[in-house]
Design a protein around this motif. Structure first.
Motif, PDB file in Angstrom:
ATOM      1  N   GLY A 149      49.445  20.414 -34.117  1.00 39.92           N
ATOM      2  CA  GLY A 149      48.680  19.893 -35.245  1.00 39.92           C
ATOM      3  C   GLY A 149      47.197  20.134 -35.194  1.00 39.92           C
ATOM      4  O   GLY A 149      46.470  19.761 -36.123  1.00 39.92           O
ATOM      5  N   GLU A 150      46.681  20.785 -34.167  1.00 44.50           N
ATOM      6  CA  GLU A 150      45.249  21.044 -34.087  1.00 44.50           C
ATOM      7  C   GLU A 150      44.885  22.316 -34.846  1.00 44.50           C
ATOM      8  O   GLU A 150      45.715  23.200 -35.046  1.00 44.50           O
ATOM      9  N   SER A 151      43.626  22.396 -35.260  1.00 45.04           N
ATOM     10  CA  SER A 151      43.164  23.590 -35.969  1.00 45.04           C
ATOM     11  C   SER A 151      43.043  24.758 -35.011  1.00 45.04           C
ATOM     12  O   SER A 151      43.035  24.567 -33.780  1.00 45.04           O
ATOM     13  N   HIS A 152      42.918  25.957 -35.585  1.00 49.01           N
ATOM     14  CA  HIS A 152      42.858  27.154 -34.740  1.00 49.01           C
ATOM     15  C   HIS A 152      41.635  27.137 -33.838  1.00 49.01           C
ATOM     16  O   HIS A 152      41.735  27.436 -32.635  1.00 49.01           O
ATOM     17  N   GLU A 153      40.466  26.751 -34.400  1.00 48.36           N
ATOM     18  CA  GLU A 153      39.249  26.750 -33.604  1.00 48.36           C
ATOM     19  C   GLU A 153      39.329  25.725 -32.477  1.00 48.36           C
ATOM     20  O   GLU A 153      38.936  25.996 -31.326  1.00 48.36           O
ATOM     21  N   GLU A 154      39.855  24.532 -32.784  1.00 44.81           N
ATOM     22  CA  GLU A 154      39.977  23.502 -31.767  1.00 44.81           C
ATOM     23  C   GLU A 154      40.986  23.903 -30.684  1.00 44.81           C
ATOM     24  O   GLU A 154      40.783  23.637 -29.490  1.00 44.81           O
ATOM     25  N   ALA A 155      42.081  24.542 -31.116  1.00 46.27           N
ATOM     26  CA  ALA A 155      43.117  24.960 -30.158  1.00 46.27           C
ATOM     27  C   ALA A 155      42.578  26.010 -29.191  1.00 46.27           C
ATOM     28  O   ALA A 155      42.823  25.943 -27.981  1.00 46.27           O
TER      29      ALA A 155
ATOM     30  N   LYS B  88      40.062  24.395 -26.775  1.00 48.58           N
ATOM     31  CA  LYS B  88      40.742  23.586 -25.762  1.00 48.58           C
ATOM     32  C   LYS B  88      41.428  24.465 -24.714  1.00 48.58           C
ATOM     33  O   LYS B  88      41.405  24.171 -23.520  1.00 48.58           O
TER      34      LYS B  88
ATOM     35  N   ALA C 143      46.748  28.458 -27.047  1.00 47.51           N
ATOM     36  CA  ALA C 143      46.183  27.985 -28.317  1.00 47.51           C
ATOM     37  C   ALA C 143      47.268  27.828 -29.366  1.00 47.51           C
ATOM     38  O   ALA C 143      47.242  26.886 -30.173  1.00 47.51           O
TER      39      ALA C 143
ATOM     40  N   TYR D   7      48.954  24.550 -28.966  1.00 48.89           N
ATOM     41  CA  TYR D   7      48.151  23.444 -29.483  1.00 48.89           C
ATOM     42  C   TYR D   7      48.183  23.402 -31.006  1.00 48.89           C
ATOM     43  O   TYR D   7      48.180  22.325 -31.615  1.00 48.89           O
ATOM     44  N   GLU D   8      48.201  24.569 -31.625  1.00 48.39           N
ATOM     45  CA  GLU D   8      48.262  24.612 -33.090  1.00 48.39           C
ATOM     46  C   GLU D   8      49.570  24.022 -33.600  1.00 48.39           C
ATOM     47  O   GLU D   8      49.603  23.356 -34.644  1.00 48.39           O
TER      48      GLU D   8
END
Length: 456
Positions: A40-46, A49, A33, A36-37
Motif C-alpha cells: 500500500g505504499e507509494s512508489h517513492e516511499e517504497a 524505504k 520496493a 512495499y508497494e
C-alpha cells in the motif's frame, strides 16, 4: 536509488565488477520496493524505504570490494614455475638436451618466453575468447600454416603441431557465440568440429592430435547442450551428438585402412600394438622394447640394461617409430627415460606432478560460476588430462605410440608456449571468478577491447 548505487560502486576498486554489482543492487532494491508497494505504499516511499534498509552505502561498498576483486591462484603459479624449471633439468638429465647444449640454452630462452605468455594471458580478460573466437581461430590457423611451410622446407614434422590444441578453448568460445539458437547451432558446432579436425590433420600433420581434438570438442558440445545453451531438447541433441561421434569414428577407421593406408602401414602398426610378438621384426619392436625396459627398471637408480644409455632410441634405425626425425630429441618416452635413468621413484614424482596440475585445473573449473569461464576452463583441463594420460599410457605400453607432447618435460618452443597459454587461461579464469559474469560478457560490445591497470 541511483545515488546510493553510485556511492556503493565507488568503493569497489575493480572497475569491471562495478556494472554487475550495480545491476544486482538495482534489481534487489526494485524487488524490495515492489513488495512495499503491494503493501500500500507509494512508489517513492517504497524505493526510499528499500534503499534505507540496504544500510550505509560506504560500508556496503567496502564489503562488496572485498568480494569482487581479482584473485590470484598462487598454487597454480607455483606449480607451473617449479614444474617448468624441473622439467628443463629432467630433459637435460635423461640425455635429451644434454647432448645438444645449444638447444639447452635455446630451451631456457623459450621457458622465459613461456612465462611471459602465461603472465600476459593471466592479465588478459579470458572472455575475449567469447567475443573474438573466430578471429583467434584464424590466427591459430595461420600460425599452423606457417609452421607447415617451415617444416616443409626443412623436411621435418611441423614444429608447431601442439598449437592445434588451442583450437579446443577457441571452440568453447565459438559455442558461446551460438547460444540461444536451435538445432542449427548443433549442426554448426558439428561442422566446426569437422573443419578443425581436417585443419589439424593437414596443417599439424597429426591424425592422432586431430582425433584427440575432435573428441574434446564433442565433449564440449555435449556440455553446452546439457547447460542449456541452445534451444533444443537436451536428450535428443545429446543423442544426435553421440551418434555423429560414433559415425565419425567408423569413418576415420575405414578411411585410415581403405583410403589412406594403401600399403597397410597403419593397419600393421595397430596389429603390432595388439600382438607385438608377431611383429617383433617390425612395428612390434617398440612395444617389446618398452616391456623389456620396464622389466629391468629399479625403484631407485638406473637400469642395468637400457638402450637409452647410448642414445640408440633417439639416433638409431628405429627412430621412425617415434615420429619423424628431428634435429634434437622429441620422443614421447621422457617418462620412461627418466625411470630407466633414475628409477621408478623418479617417474612416480613426475606422474604426481601431472596429477597435481590436473587436479588444480579441475578445481578452478568446478568453482567457476560463469558459463564461458567454465567451458574454457574445461577445455584447458581436457587438453592437460588427455595428453598426460596418453603420455603415461604410451610410456607403460598400454597405448599406441604417437607424437604426444607432455607438459613441462617435452622440449620444443611451441609445446612449451602452448601449455603456458593454457595455464595462463586457467589463471585468468580464476582471477576473474568474482568479477566477470555471464551478463557482463553478453552486454560488452563485441568490437570493444580494452586493457586497464587497476590498483587492488
Amino acid at each position: 536509488m541511483d545515488e546510493f548505487i553510485r556511492n556503493v560502486t565507488e568503493q569497489i576498486r575493480c572497475v569491471k565488477a562495478r556494472a554487475g554489482v550495480a545491476r544486482e543492487l538495482s534489481d534487489h532494491i526494485e524487488d524490495q520496493a515492489a513488495a512495499y508497494e503491494e503493501a500500500g505504499e507509494s512508489h517513492e516511499e517504497a524505493v526510499a524505504k528499500a534503499v534505507l534498509e540496504m544500510g550505509d552505502p560506504v560500508e556496503v561498498g567496502v564489503e562488496l570490494d572485498r568480494i569482487h576483486r581479482p584473485q590470484t591462484d598462487f598454487k597454480m603459479i607455483g606449480m607451473a614455475f617449479v614444474f617448468s624449471v624441473a622439467g628443463l633439468f629432467v630433459i637435460s638429465a635423461v640425455d635429451g638436451l644434454a647432448q645438444y647444449p645449444e638447444y639447452f640454452i635455446g630451451q631456457c630462452l623459450v621457458l622465459l618466453l613461456s612465462f611471459g605468455v602465461m603472465t600476459g594471458m593471466y592479465f588478459l580478460d579470458y572472455s575475449f575468447i567469447g567475443r573474438y573466437a573466430y578471429g583467434a581461430y584464424v590466427f591459430v590457423t595461420i600460425a599452423l600454416f606457417i609452421g607447415l611451410m617451415y617444416s616443409g622446407r626443412h623436411g621435418a614434422m611441423p614444429i608447431s603441431f601442439m598449437l592445434a590444441y588451442l583450437y579446443v578453448p577457441l571452440y568453447a568460445g565459438i559455442l558461446y557465440r551460438l547460444r540461444g539458437k536451435g538445432y542449427s547451432a548443433i549442426a554448426c558446432g558439428i561442422g566446426q568440429q569437422i573443419v578443425i579436425m581436417l585443419l589439424t590433420n593437414y596443417l599439424a600433420v597429426s591424425r592422432y592430435a586431430a582425433i584427440n581434438i575432435y573428441v574434446m570438442c564433442t565433449v564440449l558440445l555435449i556440455i553446452a547442450v546439457r547447460k542449456g545453451w541452445f534451444a533444443v531438447n537436451k536428450k535428443t541433441a545429446t543423442a544426435i551428438i553421440a551418434a555423429h561421434l560414433l559415425l565419425a569414428v567408423i569413418l576415420v577407421i575405414m578411411g585410415s585402412i581403405i583410403l589412406w593406408d594403401g600399403e597397410g602401414f597403419r593397419e600393421q602398426r595397430l596389429m603390432a600394438f595388439i600382438h607385438p610378438d608377431q611383429y617383433a621384426e617390425g612395428a612390434g619392436y617398440i612395444y617389446l622394447w618398452i616391456r623389456r625396459e620396464w622389466s629391468a627398471a629399479k625403484f631407485i637408480g638406473a637400469s642395468d640394461n637400457t638402450i637409452f644409455m647410448d642414445g640408440a632410441i633417439i639416433q638409431g634405425t628405429k627412430s621412425w617409430l617415434l615420429g619423424a626425425p628431428m634435429s634434437y630429441p622429441t620422443t614421447p618416452f621422457v617418462l620412461l627415460q627418466l625411470i630407466c635413468t633414475y628409477g621408478i621413484s623418479a617417474g612416480l614424482i613426475m606422474v604426481v606432478a601431472f596429477v597435481a596440475v590436473s587436479v588444480r585445473a579441475l578445481r578452478i573449473v568446478r568453482n567457476q560460476k560463469n558459463q564461458l569461464g567454465f567451458m574454457i576452463g574445461a577445455a584447458c583441463f581436457m587438453v592437460f588430462l588427455v595428453n598426460c594420460l596418453e603420455g603415461v599410457l604410451i610410456n607403460t605400453g598400454y597405448c599406441p605410440v604417437n607424437s604426444i607432447q607432455l607438459p613441462f618435460v617435452s622440449s620444443g618452443s611451441f609445446t612449451v608456449i602452448t601449455y603456458a597459454a593454457l595455464i595462463g587461461l586457467l589463471l585468468s579464469i580464476h582471477r576473474n571468478e568474482r568479477i566477470i559474469t555471464d551478463e557482463s560478457v553478453r552486454r560488452r560490445p563485441a568490437w570493444r577491447l580494452s586493457i586497464k591497470l587497476e590498483r587492488r
